[in-house]
Design a protein around this motif. Structure first.
Motif, short mmCIF file in Angstrom:
data_model
loop_
_atom_site.label_atom_id
_atom_site.label_comp_id
_atom_site.label_asym_id
_atom_site.label_seq_id
_atom_site.Cartn_x
_atom_site.Cartn_y
_atom_site.Cartn_z
N LEU A 33 0.62 -1.29 -0.22
CA LEU A 33 0.39 0.35 -0.02
C LEU A 33 1.43 1.38 -0.04
O LEU A 33 1.37 1.92 1.19
CB LEU A 33 -0.91 0.10 1.26
CG LEU A 33 -2.04 0.74 1.53
CD1 LEU A 33 -2.82 1.37 0.05
CD2 LEU A 33 -2.64 0.84 3.16
N PRO A 34 1.19 1.49 -0.77
CA PRO A 34 1.47 2.84 -1.29
C PRO A 34 1.46 4.03 -0.60
O PRO A 34 -0.09 4.48 -0.32
CB PRO A 34 1.74 3.76 -2.47
CG PRO A 34 1.26 2.24 -3.23
CD PRO A 34 0.52 1.63 -2.34
N TYR A 35 2.71 4.40 0.31
CA TYR A 35 1.97 5.33 1.45
C TYR A 35 1.17 6.70 1.37
O TYR A 35 0.96 7.26 1.89
CB TYR A 35 3.54 5.98 1.95
CG TYR A 35 4.27 7.18 1.09
CD1 TYR A 35 4.03 8.50 1.69
CD2 TYR A 35 4.74 6.80 -0.03
CE1 TYR A 35 5.02 9.52 0.94
CE2 TYR A 35 5.61 7.51 -0.66
CZ TYR A 35 5.91 9.14 -0.26
OH TYR A 35 6.31 10.11 -1.09
N ASN A 36 2.13 7.11 0.01
CA ASN A 36 1.06 7.85 -0.52
C ASN A 36 -0.20 7.49 -1.02
O ASN A 36 -0.61 8.72 -1.45
CB ASN A 36 1.92 9.08 -1.35
CG ASN A 36 2.27 8.44 -2.78
OD1 ASN A 36 2.00 7.22 -2.85
ND2 ASN A 36 2.35 8.97 -4.19
N GLU A 37 -0.28 6.43 -0.76
CA GLU A 37 -2.31 6.54 -1.12
C GLU A 37 -2.54 5.99 0.24
O GLU A 37 -3.81 5.24 -0.43
CB GLU A 37 -1.93 5.14 -2.77
CG GLU A 37 -1.74 6.22 -3.50
CD GLU A 37 -1.48 5.54 -4.13
OE1 GLU A 37 -2.09 3.62 -4.75
OE2 GLU A 37 -0.58 5.03 -5.86
N VAL A 38 -2.43 5.82 0.79
CA VAL A 38 -2.85 5.21 2.12
C VAL A 38 -4.30 5.78 2.75
O VAL A 38 -5.51 4.49 2.82
CB VAL A 38 -2.02 5.22 3.60
CG1 VAL A 38 -3.38 5.02 5.04
CG2 VAL A 38 -0.86 4.40 3.20
N ALA A 39 -4.54 7.33 2.63
CA ALA A 39 -6.31 7.30 2.31
C ALA A 39 -7.50 7.22 1.41
O ALA A 39 -8.06 6.69 1.96
CB ALA A 39 -6.17 8.87 3.03
N ALA A 40 -6.57 7.62 0.24
CA ALA A 40 -7.51 7.28 -0.41
C ALA A 40 -7.26 5.32 -0.84
O ALA A 40 -8.60 5.23 -1.61
CB ALA A 40 -6.30 7.89 -2.47
N ARG A 41 -6.37 4.65 -0.54
CA ARG A 41 -7.05 2.80 -0.32
C ARG A 41 -7.02 2.65 0.99
O ARG A 41 -7.16 1.61 1.03
CB ARG A 41 -5.98 2.34 -1.22
CG ARG A 41 -6.14 3.10 -2.24
CD ARG A 41 -4.32 2.30 -3.87
NE ARG A 41 -3.89 0.64 -3.24
CZ ARG A 41 -3.27 0.66 -3.23
NH1 ARG A 41 -2.15 0.91 -4.26
NH2 ARG A 41 -2.85 -1.06 -3.55
N ALA A 42 -8.28 3.07 1.40
CA ALA A 42 -8.04 2.75 3.20
C ALA A 42 -9.39 1.90 3.60
O ALA A 42 -9.15 1.12 3.92
CB ALA A 42 -8.66 4.14 3.94
N ALA A 43 -10.19 1.79 2.05
CA ALA A 43 -10.79 0.21 2.32
C ALA A 43 -9.92 -0.99 1.94
O ALA A 43 -10.45 -2.56 2.08
CB ALA A 43 -11.68 0.56 0.63
N GLU A 44 -8.96 -0.72 1.38
CA GLU A 44 -8.00 -2.00 1.64
C GLU A 44 -7.57 -2.66 2.53
O GLU A 44 -7.21 -3.14 2.83
CB GLU A 44 -6.84 -1.47 0.52
CG GLU A 44 -7.84 -1.93 -0.75
CD GLU A 44 -5.81 -1.44 -1.39
OE1 GLU A 44 -5.12 -2.12 -1.94
OE2 GLU A 44 -5.91 -1.03 -2.55
N LEU A 45 -7.94 -1.80 4.14
CA LEU A 45 -7.04 -1.65 5.22
C LEU A 45 -8.82 -2.25 5.73
O LEU A 45 -9.54 -2.45 5.38
CB LEU A 45 -7.25 -0.45 6.06
CG LEU A 45 -5.26 0.20 5.09
CD1 LEU A 45 -5.56 1.67 5.90
CD2 LEU A 45 -4.62 -0.55 6.05
N PRO A 46 -8.53 -2.92 6.91
CA PRO A 46 -9.18 -3.74 8.09
C PRO A 46 -10.48 -2.79 8.49
O PRO A 46 -9.85 -1.31 9.04
CB PRO A 46 -8.70 -4.48 8.90
CG PRO A 46 -6.66 -4.51 8.38
CD PRO A 46 -6.56 -3.05 7.23
N ALA A 47 -11.34 -3.28 7.88
CA ALA A 47 -12.33 -2.34 8.96
C ALA A 47 -12.41 -2.12 10.24
O ALA A 47 -12.45 -0.80 10.94
CB ALA A 47 -14.40 -3.21 8.52
N ASP A 48 -11.78 -2.78 11.23
CA ASP A 48 -11.48 -3.04 12.69
C ASP A 48 -10.39 -2.20 12.87
O ASP A 48 -9.50 -2.35 12.32
CB ASP A 48 -11.78 -4.59 13.02
CG ASP A 48 -11.07 -4.42 14.56
OD1 ASP A 48 -11.18 -2.86 15.29
OD2 ASP A 48 -11.15 -5.25 15.38
#
Length: 100
Positions: A33-48
């Motif tokens: 997960l590119p550091y500069n796309e964390v917020a934009a790709r937050a859906a790929e992170l755990p919901a919890d």
């Protein structure tokens, strides 16, 4: 955390490589997960938001930025590899080569 501490604490955590471009990864990495796309790709992170996360990059600069972003998104348990993959390699640990 230094490489030994990071390795000891990364078990049971979602291991995330935030470095760009692809220059390899730590064994067991679950997500790139590119550091500069964390917020934009937050859906790929755990919901919890209490899910334990472990992040790293090449030297520590990108993971520091990503760590701040993850905390801003509400994640409460984030550890970071001080010195990144460079410190990991310098400590005698191996990396998974970059995809070709």
């Amino acid at each position: 955390l230094d490489p030994a501490g990071f390795e000891a604490q990364s078990g049971g955590r979602l291991l995330i490589n935030v470095h760009i471009p692809d220059e390899g990864s730590l064994p067991g990495t679950a997500l790139d997960l590119p550091y500069n796309e964390v917020a934009a790709r937050a859906a790929e992170l755990p919901a919890d938001k209490t899910t334990p996360l472990a992040i790293y990059c090449m030297s520590g600069n990108m993971s520091a930025i990503a760590g701040r972003e993850l905390l801003a998104l509400g994640y409460t348990d984030v550890v970071e590899l001080d010195g990144g993959m460079q410190a990991w390699r310098a400590s005698g640990r191996t990396l998974v080569p970059a995809a070709s």
